[in-house]
Design an enzyme around this catalytic site. Structure first.
Site, PDB file in Angstrom:
ATOM      1  N   GLU A 151      13.205 -18.164 -13.539  1.00 37.14           N
ATOM      2  CA  GLU A 151      12.843 -16.770 -13.818  1.00 37.14           C
ATOM      3  C   GLU A 151      11.888 -16.691 -15.020  1.00 37.14           C
ATOM      4  OE1 GLU A 151      12.867 -14.189 -12.262  1.00 37.14           O
ATOM      5  OE2 GLU A 151      12.723 -12.570 -13.706  1.00 37.14           O
ATOM      6  N   GLU A 167       3.366 -14.542 -13.778  1.00 36.05           N
ATOM      7  CA  GLU A 167       2.904 -13.302 -13.157  1.00 36.05           C
ATOM      8  C   GLU A 167       2.235 -12.337 -14.113  1.00 36.05           C
ATOM      9  OE1 GLU A 167       6.016 -11.119 -11.170  1.00 36.05           O
ATOM     10  OE2 GLU A 167       7.420 -11.463 -12.780  1.00 36.05           O
ATOM     11  N   TRP A 179      -3.136  -2.564  -1.515  1.00 39.24           N
ATOM     12  CA  TRP A 179      -2.882  -3.949  -1.908  1.00 39.24           C
ATOM     13  C   TRP A 179      -3.477  -4.776  -0.774  1.00 39.24           C
ATOM     14  CZ3 TRP A 179      -0.326  -8.259   0.027  1.00 39.24           C
ATOM     15  CH2 TRP A 179      -0.073  -9.285  -0.879  1.00 39.24           C
ATOM     16  N   HIS A 185      12.571 -37.344 -11.759  1.00 36.97           N
ATOM     17  CA  HIS A 185      12.160 -37.663 -10.386  1.00 36.97           C
ATOM     18  C   HIS A 185      10.707 -37.264 -10.114  1.00 36.97           C
ATOM     19  CE1 HIS A 185      16.196 -38.836  -9.387  1.00 36.97           C
ATOM     20  NE2 HIS A 185      16.648 -37.703  -9.912  1.00 36.97           N
ATOM     21  N   CYS A 209       0.842  -1.195   0.000  1.00 33.73           N
ATOM     22  CA  CYS A 209       0.000   0.000   0.000  1.00 33.73           C
ATOM     23  C   CYS A 209       0.880   1.249   0.000  1.00 33.73           C
ATOM     24  CB  CYS A 209      -0.930   0.096   1.196  1.00 33.73           C
ATOM     25  SG  CYS A 209      -1.970  -1.335   1.422  1.00 33.73           S
ATOM     26  N   ASN A 216      -0.419   1.420   6.006  1.00 35.06           N
ATOM     27  CA  ASN A 216       0.382   0.490   5.206  1.00 35.06           C
ATOM     28  C   ASN A 216       1.015  -0.501   6.182  1.00 35.06           C
ATOM     29  OD1 ASN A 216       3.700   0.905   3.780  1.00 35.06           O
ATOM     30  ND2 ASN A 216       2.319  -0.794   3.557  1.00 35.06           N
ATOM     31  N   GLY A 217       0.733  -1.798   5.989  1.00 34.17           N
ATOM     32  CA  GLY A 217       1.306  -2.795   6.889  1.00 34.17           C
ATOM     33  C   GLY A 217       0.218  -3.742   7.361  1.00 34.17           C
ATOM     34  N   LYS A 275       4.708  -3.777  -6.836  1.00 31.06           N
ATOM     35  CA  LYS A 275       6.137  -3.703  -7.156  1.00 31.06           C
ATOM     36  C   LYS A 275       6.997  -3.834  -5.902  1.00 31.06           C
ATOM     37  CE  LYS A 275       9.434  -2.831 -10.163  1.00 31.06           C
ATOM     38  NZ  LYS A 275       9.770  -4.034 -10.932  1.00 31.06           N
ATOM     39  N   LYS A 325       8.076 -15.172 -14.868  1.00 29.18           N
ATOM     40  CA  LYS A 325       7.594 -14.083 -15.734  1.00 29.18           C
ATOM     41  C   LYS A 325       6.282 -14.499 -16.400  1.00 29.18           C
ATOM     42  CE  LYS A 325       9.469 -11.481 -14.471  1.00 29.18           C
ATOM     43  NZ  LYS A 325      10.562 -11.263 -13.577  1.00 29.18           N
ATOM     44  N   ARG A 344       2.942   0.245  -5.357  1.00 32.23           N
ATOM     45  CA  ARG A 344       2.862  -0.462  -4.076  1.00 32.23           C
ATOM     46  C   ARG A 344       1.542  -1.220  -3.904  1.00 32.23           C
ATOM     47  NH1 ARG A 344       6.775   1.802  -0.743  1.00 32.23           N
ATOM     48  NH2 ARG A 344       5.789   0.929   1.092  1.00 32.23           N
TER      49      ARG A 344
END
Ligand code: F6R
Length: 599
Positions: A471, A478, A72, A494, A2, A96-97, A594, A475, A27
């Site tokens: 990675e 997301e 968020w 396996h 946030c 925020n938190g 972000k 990508k 955020r």
């Protein structure tokens, strides 16, 4: 997460505050809201969705007292009731938190009517509960109840006061002519002022009738904080003709590499930054532990290979979110360098471990990208120089992290008199090959369109290509919302091989390296199970793969320690083009933010 903003001062347009809030959208962006004083009357606007929608709900009016929030969601779904600010009477709060003990507080405030499902709403109820005639006293009484990470800004239209409180989550105060602007970060308020106070844990910044005082509720005393004059500038946050920031940032990677190595290599010798060099020269290091989250963790995994093979050091990488809760009392700190990697420099889990280890006097080096971030300020930093990254999916900052890790390990190798021929010279030219991949983007675009309807993907690679497989899969997940698994190719047998069929294509990272034949066997095993294979090849493996795999993307043949830098770029583009083809919001994918400032 946030983003929070607060303002008290000469009248400003309410929309100016929204412009500042917009800079914090990275955020979180699932809902937004603001409260402001219109001649002492509290006006409240909240929306589900992006800040853009809020502009339509405010007119051109001016105000001298305002708070705003971009959310968020942690507790309660994104809707306009759970959006901040939360209001009781003349009080409004943005937070925020996470208030971890919000249920206990709700029980304590038995009888109070809560409107939202959020943890944050308890703050304003608690302050209201203690508020007799002095807001400062009620804030002080309230914060002692709160447990967890919180930064909040509270305003009171009765007294006209504004207060900002910090505990773990970031909060900065900008001193402006005739007022104060409060925010979650410095870049968002640079256009207001360069005179900044960064609050510390326990600080209550209280503004009443033009004056401020800072009381630290942990130390139980009034404190003074330095006013810092910010000299650095923001990078240019414009799309410059690109459809999305992410595409622009992918395309900037050649330049990012040049910027990141500038001044750190001299006459084919790695020299790093002076302070970092001095520190490493005076420190005994036999082990390196990389600690990070998400994409930065993948960079850390690449770092492990560099440390083991180039610098001859014991090494491993750990997720900060896991390592945070390890009992470290028996962890050996001697001869161990802990390297923290974070684009934002604000990731809660990463920062928390770094602070804990700092408290234990461990040897720490930070690799943040954001100058002025908490990580940058609190630790010896060897920053990446990728510039501002706006797209939520990390791209250019990952490449910059790889460069920093390579330089760091080559320096440590030099310190141990390990001779590594030719690599430094290749680092100086690698940016040219990055640019040439980007010139042939149309092949990747075509490939993405061809494969965009698949629901599942496998990403495989061995050795340095394993973190790159992780990675690439991240990508795709997301921004395209496509399920993707990534494994070290040798692990396939396996278990994951059971997933392979003609509905699950494999992106196989197959540049030429010491494992060329092992990789070939794995590719054959996939083909034998009717799996489609897209192979990332170079000129040496192209000849081997061409009659076996379904599609190929070619990168330049380079030293295997530089292959991660080239190999990740087609994977970024592949995920980008699929997401764009499907019409998704590439720069702000759902559910993400972000900067991850909550646990
Ligand atoms: C993925 C991504 C995230 C971040 C992670 C850590 O594209 O961006 O996985 O890498 O949240 O963030 P930083 O590097 O800011 O600590």
């Amino acid at each position: 997460m946030c983003g929070i903003v607060g303002y008290k001062g000469k009248p400003v347009r309410v929309k100016d505050i929204l412009d500042t809030l917009k800079m914090l959208e990275y955020r979180g962006y699932d809902s937004a809201g603001l409260a402001y004083s219109r001649d002492g009357i509290l006006e409240l606007r909240k929306v589900e969705g992006k800040i853009e929608k809020l502009y339509g709900l405010v007119d051109d009016s001016f105000t001298d007292l305002v708070i705003a929030h971009t959310r968020w969601a942690t507790h309660g779904i994104p809707n306009d009731i759970n959006a901040h600010p939360h209001v009781v009477g003349t009080l409004a709060v943005v937070h925020n938190g996470i208030i971890e003990n919000y249920r206990e507080i709700k029980n304590y405030l038995n009888g109070y009517q809560f409107k939202s499902e959020t943890d944050s709403e308890v703050i304003v109820h608690l302050v209201n509960y203690f508020y007799k005639d002095n807001l400062f006293d009620s804030i002080l009484a309230s914060v002692k109840f709160l447990k967890g990470a919180f930064a909040f800004v509270l305003m009171d239209t009765k007294s006209g006061d504004l207060v900002a409180v910090k505990m773990e989550s970031p909060i900065v105060i900008g001193l402006i002519d005739g007022g104060y602007i409060v925010s979650s970060d410095i870049p968002s308020i640079i256009k207001w002022t360069r005179r900044i106070i960064t609050l510390e844990n326990g600080d209550i910044f209280y503004i009443s009738s033009g004056d401020f005082k800072i009381f630290n509720f942990i130390e139980n005393r009034f404190v003074r904080r330095n006013i810092e004059i910010i000299s650095w500038d923001l990078g240019i946050a414009e799309k410059s003709g690109y459809k999305h920031f992410m595409l622009k940032e992918i395309n900037e990677q050649g330049k990012v590499i040049r910027d990141t190595i500038a001044g750190r290599i001299e006459k084919n010798e790695i020299i790093l930054d002076e302070e970092v060099r001095n520190y490493l020269d005076s420190t005994d290091i036999r082990n390196i532990v990389y600690i990070a989250c998400g994409t930065s963790y993948h960079a850390g995994l690449v770092g492990v290979y560099y440390s083991l093979e180039l610098a001859g050091l014991n090494s491993h990488a750990v997720h900060a979110s896991e390592y945070r809760y390890i009992d470290k009392s028996r962890v050996s700190l001697d001869d161990t360098l802990f390297v923290f990697i974070s684009q934002s420099g604000e990731t809660a889990d990463t920062l928390s471990v770094a602070r804990e280890l700092k408290g234990m006097k461990a040897k720490i080096l930070a690799i943040p990208n954001v100058i002025g971030s908490s990580m940058y300020r609190e630790f010896l930093s060897f920053p990446t120089r990728a510039g501002v990254e706006i797209g939520v999916a990390a791209t250019k900052t990952f490449t910059a992290q790889l460069i920093n890790l390579l330089l760091l390990n080559l320096y440590l190798a030099k310190k141990k008199n390990i001779q590594i021929d030719g690599l430094v010279h290749e680092i100086l030219t690698i940016h040219e090959f990055v640019d040439s991949i980007l010139e042939s983007y149309d092949q990747i675009l075509e490939l993405a369109q061809e494969y965009s309807d698949y629901q599942h993907f496998m990403y495989l690679g061995r050795h340095l290509m394993y973190p790159i497989a992780l990675e690439g899969a991240l990508k795709l997940k997301e921004i395209s919302y496509i399920h993707a698994e990534a494994y070290p190719a040798g692990e396939m047998k396996h278990g994951p091989i059971a997933l392979i069929d003609n509905k699950m294509p494999t992106f196989y990272l197959y540049p030429y390296n010491r494992l060329v034949n092992k990789n070939l066997s794995n590719i054959q095993e996939i083909k034998a199970r009717k799996g489609k294979v897209i192979a990332l090849v170079d000129k040496k493996t192209k000849e081997i793969a061409k009659d076996i795999v379904d599609r190929m993307i070619e990168i330049r043949y380079v030293n295997e320690y530089l292959q991660p830098i080239l190999a990740v770029i087609p994977l970024q583009l592949f995920a980008y083009y699929i997401a764009d083809w499907k019409g998704f919001n590439v720069d702000q994918p759902r559910n993400l933010a972000k900067s991850v400032t909550v646990e």
